[in-house]
Design an enzyme around this catalytic site. Structure first.
Site, PDB file in Angstrom:
ATOM      1  N   CYS A 149       1.073  -1.213   0.345  1.00 53.87           N
ATOM      2  CA  CYS A 149      -0.126   0.207   0.250  1.00 53.87           C
ATOM      3  C   CYS A 149       1.061   1.356  -0.111  1.00 53.87           C
ATOM      4  CB  CYS A 149      -0.630  -0.021   1.734  1.00 53.87           C
ATOM      5  SG  CYS A 149      -2.013  -0.781   0.924  1.00 53.87           S
ATOM      6  N   ASP A 150       2.246   1.306  -0.032  1.00 61.96           N
ATOM      7  CA  ASP A 150       3.084   2.473   0.179  1.00 61.96           C
ATOM      8  C   ASP A 150       3.446   2.874  -0.829  1.00 61.96           C
ATOM      9  OD1 ASP A 150       4.655   4.268   0.622  1.00 61.96           O
ATOM     10  OD2 ASP A 150       6.035   3.001   2.459  1.00 61.96           O
TER      11      ASP A 150
END
Ligand SMILES: *Cc1c(COP(=O)(O)O)cnc(C)c1O
Length: 380
Positions: A329-330
């Site tokens: 998700c980064d």
């Protein structure tokens, strides 16, 4: 190198992401190293790819090993233990150097039983070694120029040339044995003169030590840093080897043992990462692929190793600049902002990346719950 067909077959059999390791290439790299540097014993730096199967292949080929922690030491030691007793020495120097200049008390206590060869570069370490690992032999790590290396190391380790002999004499006075010198010119060193300068500096330290009454040094460890041929700008290894041979033969008599600690050189070209496209979007007019491997995983070298990897499609056809994102998700998890790939790849299609053996899976994390790539060994 394994063929595209084999890569696809392996991906089908094992799923993705995978890292396919070709042990023939590891053996070839080791043979190339030995052929061009016949006087140098290669101590493979385990941290580049700390896989027990990789270590075994290099062990069987005749390599020795550079370790920097007890878990790394144990991977190597398992192979020593399995050697026939008559081929084994009661010391491990010919197979292992513990090449981390800073060691915790507890590590030294554990190391002492192996009568190890260890590096050091400061006063405090002498006291620690004297107290916790008096059986160790020492090599002083020198600070040498790192200009032109992809990964710089000289800001963290190494005794300044001006204090080197003081540190040697201090260790001797404490009752320890200093066997020689070591240095590291920085990883992926394409400036070959770094080696020439470092070898000359080591020679001047040998001479100064002799002038000041210590003449028991019998080894020179020229460290790692040997560049992998990631692209055509890297000049051939034979050229570097020639420079090194000329200098060591000119300055160091045959009795002086020469060691090296190649990590990247042995494994970089031996592994191929295969990943799968799991998502696709067009953002600001640019095709973005999302794959199941990323910078927290096999492509961790983008962050930690300042290395860029190229992604390839198995499909031929017109290419366009695309973005490739990792699975987490980064937003930091970007494998490449400018990869040339066919713009019409579909979900489920595979991508592969060559030269993914060094400092890749070695620094993979389990971040965000995504497991590391599975390592698949071929030709072992
Ligand atoms: C990392 C390291 C190596 C290996 O370096 P490469 O550039 O991969 O050859 C060798 N010696 C020491 C002390 C290291 O820290």
């Amino acid at each position: 190198m394994v063929t595209q067909k084999v890569l696809q077959k392996m991906a089908k059999r094992h799923g993705t992401p995978i890292l396919v390791v070709d042990h023939d290439v590891i053996r070839q790299n080791y043979a190339t190293f030995k052929k061009h540097l016949p006087r140098v014993q290669a101590y493979y730096a385990v941290k580049a790819f700390a896989d027990p199967v990789v270590v075994k292949t290099l062990f069987d080929a005749g390599a020795s090993f550079d370790v920097a922690s007890m878990p790394e030491l144990k991977i190597v030691y398992k192979n020593i233990k399995e050697m026939p007793a008559k081929e084994r020495q009661d010391w491990i120097w010919d197979k292992i150097i513990y090449a981390h200049p800073i060691k915790a008390d507890k590590t030294l206590q554990e190391l002492n039983q192996y009568k190890p060869l260890v590096t050091y570069d400061n006063h405090e370490e002498i006291k620690k070694i004297k107290k916790y690992a008096p059986n160790a032999g020492l090599a002083l790590r020198l600070k040498v120029p790192n200009t032109g290396a992809m990964v710089e190391l000289s800001s963290k380790f190494g005794a300044a040339p001006g204090e080197a002999v003081d540190l040697i004499l201090e260790a001797v006075k404490a009752g320890l044995v200093v066997e020689g010198l070591s240095f590291h010119v920085g990883s992926q060193t394409t400036n070959f003169d770094n080696y020439v300068q470092a070898i000359n500096l080591a020679y001047s330290i040998f001479q100064e030590a002799k002038d000041r009454g210590y003449n028991k040094m019998n080894l020179l460890d020229i460290g790692g840093g040997f560049p992998a041929p990631y692209d055509s700008t890297v000049r051939p290894f034979s050229e570097l080897a020639h420079k090194i041979n000329v200098e060591i033969d000119r300055l160091f008599p045959k009795e002086i043992q020469i060691l090296a600690e190649p990590g990247r050189f042995m494994v970089a070209t031996a592994a191929t990462a295969v990943s799968k496209i799991i998502g696709k979007a067009v953002r600001d007019g640019k095709v973005c692929y999302y794959i199941d491997d990323g910078v927290y995983h096999t492509f961790s070298g983008i962050l930690f190793d300042h290395c860029q990897y190229h992604l390839n499609s198995f499909r031929k056809g017109a290419k366009q600049i695309c973005t490739v994102f990792g699975p987490t998700c980064d937003a930091l998890d970007v494998v490449s902002m400018s990869e040339e790939l066919p713009p019409n790849l579909e979900l489920g299609e595979l991508l592969y990346s060559n030269n993914a053996g060094a400092y890749t899976i070695a620094s993979s994390t389990p971040f965000n719950g995504f497991p590391p790539a599975k390592v698949v060994h071929v030709n072992r």
